[in-house]
Design an enzyme around this catalytic site. Sequence first.
Site: not given
Ligand SMILES: Cc1ncc(C[n+]2csc(CCOP(=O)(O)OP(=O)(O)O)c2C)c(N)n1
Length: 471
Positions: A134, A433
């Site tokens: 997550g 770390e």
């Molecule tokens: C450490 C962290 N920061 C923020 C989030 C919130 N978050 C969930 S998905 C996401 C980004 C979505 O982009 P991507 O990783 O490219 O996934 P996609 O939409 O392409 O499936 C964020 C910022 C998280 N899950 N974990």
Amino acid sequence: MPMTATTTDNQTLAIDTIRCLSMDAVQTANSGHPGTPMALAPIAYQLFQNTMNYAPAKPHWPGRDRFVLSCGHASMLLYSTLHLIGVQATDRYGNPTGGESISLEDIKNFRQIGSVCAGHPEFAEAAGIETTTGPLGAGVSNSVGMAMAEKWLAANYNTDDLTLFNYNTYAICSDGDLMEGIATEAASVAGHLKLDNLCWLYDDNNITIEGDTELAFSEDMGKKFEGLGWNVLHVDDANDVDALGKAIAKFQACGDKPTLIVVKSIIGYGAPNKQNTHGAHGAPLGWDEVALAKKSYGLPEDEKFYVPEGVREHFAEGVGKRGATASSQWEDVWTKYQAAEPTKAAELKAMFAGELPEGWDKDIPVFEADAKGDATRNSSGKVLNAIAKNVPFMIGGSADLAPSNKSDLKFEGAGEFLPRQYKGRNLHFGIREHAMSGIANGLCLSGLRGYAATFFVFTDYMRGGMRLSSI
Ligand SMILES: Cc1ncc(C[n+]2csc(CCOP(=O)(O)OP(=O)(O)O)c2C)c(N)n1
Ligand SMILES: [Mg+2]
């Protein structure tokens, strides 16, 4: 990128069923992330159905390949797949508890209290969830620990005749995973250690929550990973299952590096108005759009949680049969091993059962009260060594501070874990770390008693992994 033509062959049907279950669950919960499971269903399919040594009837079989969904927001991809391949329910040590690990009912209750299908995958909620993900980047760092664990187990327990450990670890990761610093730290460790048993499949979809990745992300991921010592491969269309299979075969043939497969995908694939937009990331599509997507796959628009005839059977014929054969071959080796190597087998039995060997604490020193006292790092080092000496599968290290915080194992035979020399028990994390915390979790998830050390002030950098290991 071409839209794959809709056909009724079982492979397409199976992939589209993963997509539809995922959409329906998110839509019913009215919350969640539909677009990425829709896009990545072919990758999950190719891994489970055609690649991994994985036995749905024995999801804790120690010789299994590991799968990590690092982009945990795509949780429905994992739940739909584990359901369709028929993973059986067990406790965390592999004892069957009866029934399915993830039932259709659980999927219908996605994100509801009491369902094992939480918003993001949670370890030990259901067999088949290898780690909690997550927080982006965490899963890929765990996968490095899992790959190191396999190398260590193979080096210490396989004999010339009997191979107990020879598995790979696969992780699917997203833009967000790879933007996180922990991923680069972990990838740097993996490249340095030449972990050729590790494969990350990167969903290069150019989309994150706020919009196009151009907003904040322009690096050349392939070049970056080449620089980190990885084997980098490309697949231009996530729907091209054959191309995925060929890339995975190249990973399996690569003997000196971890592999990154950069896969282009379309988020929300098949939803005509939402695909390829950030709108498909973290909000339900709406029932109308769900119906249009089902139509584009050639599946009934008005059926919910529909599993077409033949899909479960298709998986049973593929991963089901392959896994049953592989796991029973492993059982044969394990039976011979117990006869040939009783001492080592007893260690492994304790490890598989999540137990500590008898007498693990018998040498812990007692420190007499003393006005001057001893530095805590000294007493800590003595205790650590006294325990590790009696727990043969306890391994770990420090982020370049072992001589200072006394976390190195000094007894005879402890040894160093180095590139291509995977037998030693002293790991060297370098000054990384955050990744160290995730890697230690990966070691523990693989049955080892992993530990990680630094100065207290720097544990702030380990907070992510420490939090996940504690919940
Ligand atoms: C450490 C962290 N920061 C923020 C989030 C919130 N978050 C969930 S998905 C996401 C980004 C979505 O982009 P991507 O990783 O490219 O996934 P996609 O939409 O392409 O499936 C964020 C910022 C998280 N899950 N974990
Ligand atoms: Mg993305």
